[in-house]
Design an enzyme around this catalytic site. Structure first.
Site, PDB file in Angstrom:
ATOM      1  N   ARG A  10       0.713  -1.285   0.192  1.00 18.07           N
ATOM      2  CA  ARG A  10       0.130  -0.079  -0.073  1.00 18.07           C
ATOM      3  C   ARG A  10       0.924   1.260  -0.163  1.00 18.07           C
ATOM      4  O   ARG A  10       1.825   1.322   0.746  1.00 18.07           O
ATOM      5  CB  ARG A  10      -0.966   0.086   1.248  1.00 18.07           C
ATOM      6  N   ASP A  13      -4.806   9.460  10.478  1.00 20.59           N
ATOM      7  CA  ASP A  13      -5.466   8.415  10.984  1.00 20.59           C
ATOM      8  C   ASP A  13      -4.655   7.196  10.471  1.00 20.59           C
ATOM      9  O   ASP A  13      -4.350   6.170  11.352  1.00 20.59           O
ATOM     10  CB  ASP A  13      -6.906   8.339  10.839  1.00 20.59           C
ATOM     11  N   GLU A  14      -4.368   7.299   9.090  1.00 21.49           N
ATOM     12  CA  GLU A  14      -3.547   6.152   8.544  1.00 21.49           C
ATOM     13  C   GLU A  14      -2.162   5.930   9.142  1.00 21.49           C
ATOM     14  O   GLU A  14      -1.875   4.545   9.385  1.00 21.49           O
ATOM     15  CB  GLU A  14      -3.298   6.132   6.994  1.00 21.49           C
ATOM     16  N   VAL A  15      -1.648   7.224   9.515  1.00 21.49           N
ATOM     17  CA  VAL A  15      -0.254   6.896  10.360  1.00 21.49           C
ATOM     18  C   VAL A  15      -0.314   6.153  11.475  1.00 21.49           C
ATOM     19  O   VAL A  15       0.341   5.580  11.941  1.00 21.49           O
ATOM     20  CB  VAL A  15       0.540   8.379  10.372  1.00 21.49           C
TER      21      VAL A  15
END
Length: 720
Positions: free
Chosen positions: A8, A64-66
């Protein structure tokens, strides 16, 4: 494995340069390595790549992905890689400038703290910062290569960092047109893995790509047209010429490869053909433009591969591998297949002891046996025999000397040795034979005889008659034999052609033979303990008698059939009194009696027209000499002139300058007339028109004087 892998990429899609340039190039680089790319958090992926740019933190979703990515890293060992594009690592870690300002504006204090901690932790991981000193292409290739090695730490070690750049450089040097390259190397060295890496790396540049694995097997199972149908049934337009990338793996017959490629009428300029074979001759016959021979892994790469396969970790200075593991790594000697298999065997045991480690090295894993056997089975009988002889007896030996012995055994070494080198089964370094340890172990296992209990001694080597259990060659350390073992059984081995007996402890040389095998061609016996050879020894097949440091006083009584004998070596046999009749040894080429200080008599050899070298260095007690053929090179190095030798022998010293330095006295003293009675010297010199004779430019000139019984050479000058 790599073809089903997904990674990803997380980036700020509002930045056009990232969206339309950098990320597509990065995705293509991963694709060339068989890794697909996604930007969806809900897909299944094995690694994440976060591209930090100036506006990355403007989106709460990205932040938030981090946090989630960092959590996966802790909980699942998720592979995370960072790229800093337009921002520095310190900007992200310390929230500097606009990067920090945007972050603070996007959430409450508790969210900001969570985001900040996750960003700081991930930004501290090894990553990549874009610079003006390298192109985007170089940048993305490095990222893709390193991420691949993180995802697959056991795969392609050394390939992307060391081998692939060499292949690319070779192809760049080829003129524009249909390019071709051959890849060769020993079994298990990684030829196919390298070819797959080249294929993955370059396939995006071609309109048609074909990778035929196990080409030899597939060609003979499916036939030419079956194989063509399998690989070309989905071509969009077979009538158009297109740029094609073709890889043929494991080609053993060049005619098969040529017939397959001849059907590909769609080649256009810029196409690339890669042929993989263990046999360099096949690549030459396929007329590839260049050949790349795959070397083994270096020491660091070997440690890395073995460590990951055995312990699922990379080796470090603080946590080195156990000593027995290092022995296995050394034995594998850079061969990736051997390293993997030894590591797997090690990981299946809690701990290997010394005996188990030795067994692993002497009994190669099944997969190694199979790949080496497939190469062995493709050899001719002549090549098979030579390979086994080298593995058992001649590793580290001089190529020229071994070639003579192999020829004496009835083989054709000039042809056979070249084919073994071309098949990467044998290497030659500084004119000596070398063989990879795993190949040696397999070949020794192939040639091993299980007929005798004497075989239990690990220092005993056997070579069987091809396809039988009859022993034709043997090397025995008689000092280490079990006391119950009798050597007498060797006398009844009628197929034994090469016998080597030696004593690692010369003091323990009690074991001997009352009778020797009938068919012996080569007899090597160091420190032979008896005063003569068995009287019934049939010498009609004997080619070489090599018995240095023996206790022999004489060889045998009477005249023997010596029609095959070429070489005699009795060096330093200090009890030797005489050498028996040799007049029938019409093919004798060399006699080495160096150090036989008690030798009294030398046999008549004037009829031996093949004789070239006689070494009598240190033979100071000889009382009579025959007439030597004019073609003989006499080596005679002594440390004293207190001898009744004819003066000419002193002149034929090979290292005359050294002789003079040792003596510090006149070279010659004219002997008494009665000593000159037996001098027959005309055959030693080549007369010149000026009645002078020159032996060697370094020796100086000599006058010819008449004396009773022959001519004597007296030095006029001697170059110092």
């Amino acid at each position: 494995m790599a073809g089903q892998t997904m990674i990803r990429i997380s980036f700020d899609s509002s930045e056009e340069k990232l969206r339309w340039s950098f990320v597509p190039h990065l995705s293509a680089a991963f694709g060339r390595k068989g890794i697909s790319v996604s930007t969806d958090m809900h897909d299944e992926f094995v690694a994440s790549l976060l591209v930090f740019s100036e506006n990355y933190v403007s989106s709460k979703e990205s932040l938030d992905e981090v946090v989630k990515t960092n959590q996966w890293r802790h909980d699942k060992g998720h592979v995370v890689t960072t790229v800093f594009y337009g921002v520095s690592r310190s900007d992200v870690q310390e929230l500097k400038g606009d990067f920090g300002k945007v972050l603070l504006e996007n959430g409450a204090s508790d969210q900001v703290t969570q985001w900040h901690n996750a960003l700081a932790e991930i930004a501290s991981l090894p990553g990549y910062e874009a610079s003006n000193t390298q192109s985007d292409y170089e940048f993305v290739e490095k990222i893709a290569r390193d991420v691949y090695e993180k995802i697959f730490p056991k795969e392609r070690i050394g390939i992307y960092s060391r081998m692939l750049p060499v292949i690319e450089n070779l192809l760049c040097k080829q003129p524009w047109g249909v390019k071709s390259i051959g890849i060769c190397g020993m079994p298990g060295i990684g030829k196919t893995a390298l070819a797959k890496a080249v294929f993955d790396q370059m396939s995006g540049d071609y309109e048609v790509t074909i990778f035929v694995e196990n080409f030899h097997e597939a060609f003979h199972e499916k036939g030419l047209y079956g194989l063509l149908q399998e690989h070309f049934k989905n071509l969009p337009n077979k009538s158009l010429q297109q740029r094609v990338l073709v890889v043929l793996d494991d080609v053993r017959n060049h005619l098969d490869a040529e017939s397959f490629l001849a059907e590909l009428v769609l080649f256009s300029r810029g196409s690339l053909i890669i042929v993989i074979s263990r046999d360099e001759q096949v690549l030459s016959q396929c007329r590839v433009n260049q050949t790349y021979k795959v070397d083994g892994l270096n020491k660091q790469e070997s440690l890395q591969l073995f460590s990951w396969c055995a312990f699922e970790r990379d080796v470090t200075d603080k946590n080195p591998l156990p000593e027995l593991s290092m022995k296995l790594i050394e034995h594998a000697n850079g061969n990736p297949l051997a390293l993997r298999l030894y590591a797997e065997d090690l990981s299946s045991h809690k701990e290997l002891n010394q005996k188990e480690t030795l067994f692993l090295m002497q009994a190669p894993p099944h997969q190694i046996m199979e790949v080496v056997k497939s190469s062995y089975n493709a050899l001719s009988d002549n090549e098979k025999n030579i390979l086994v002889y080298i593995a058992y007896f001649f590793i580290g030996e001089n190529v020229h000397d071994v070639s003579k012995l192999l020829q004496d055994l009835g083989f054709f070494p000039d042809i056979g040795i070249n084919r073994l080198v071309e098949n990467s089964l044998v290497t030659i370094s500084e004119n000596r034979f070398e063989m990879h340890s795993t190949i040696e172990a397999v070949v020794r296992e192939i040639g091993r005889c299980h007929k005798l209990k004497i075989n239990e001694d690990p220092k005993t080597s056997f070579k069987c008659v091809l396809g039988t259990d009859d022993i034709e060659a043997m090397s025995v350390d008689a000092s280490n034999l079990n006391p119950d073992v009798k050597l007498s059984s060797l006398a009844y081995m009628y197929n034994l052609r090469f016998l080597k007996i030696y004593y690692s402890d010369p003091e323990n040389n009690r074991k001997t033979l009352e009778s020797l095998p009938y068919g012996l061609r080569l007899l090597h016996w160091e420190y032979y303990p008896l005063q003569s050879l068995p009287q019934d020894f049939n010498t009609s097949n004997l080619v070489e008698l090599n018995m240095p440091y023996s206790q022999l006083q004489r060889l045998w009584g009477g005249t023997k059939n010596l029609k095959m004998l070429k070489r005699i070596n009795l060096r330093h046999s200090q009890n030797l009194l005489e050498v028996d009749e040799l007049s029938e040894a019409r093919n004798l080429e060399k006699i080495d009696l160096c150090g036989c200080k008690n030798l009294k008599r030398f046999p008549a050899i004037h009829q031996l027209q093949q004789l070239r070298v006689v070494d009598l260095s240190g033979c100071t007690q000889v009382q009579s000499f025959p007439e030597f053929p004019s073609t003989v090179e006499l080596e005679f190095k002594v440390s004293s002139v207190k001898t009744i030798f004819p003066p000419v022998l002193k002149l034929f010293v090979k290292s005359l300058h050294q002789f003079l330095d040792n003596q510090r006295k006149p070279l010659l003293e004219i002997p008494e007339p009665h000593i000159l009675d037996f001098l027959k010297l005309r055959s030693f010199r080549k007369p010149r028109k000026d009645n002078k004779s020159r032996l060697d430019p370094s020796f100086g000139e000599f006058d010819v004087h008449k004396a009773q019984g022959g001519d004597v050479l007296i030095p006029v000058t001697c170059n110092q």
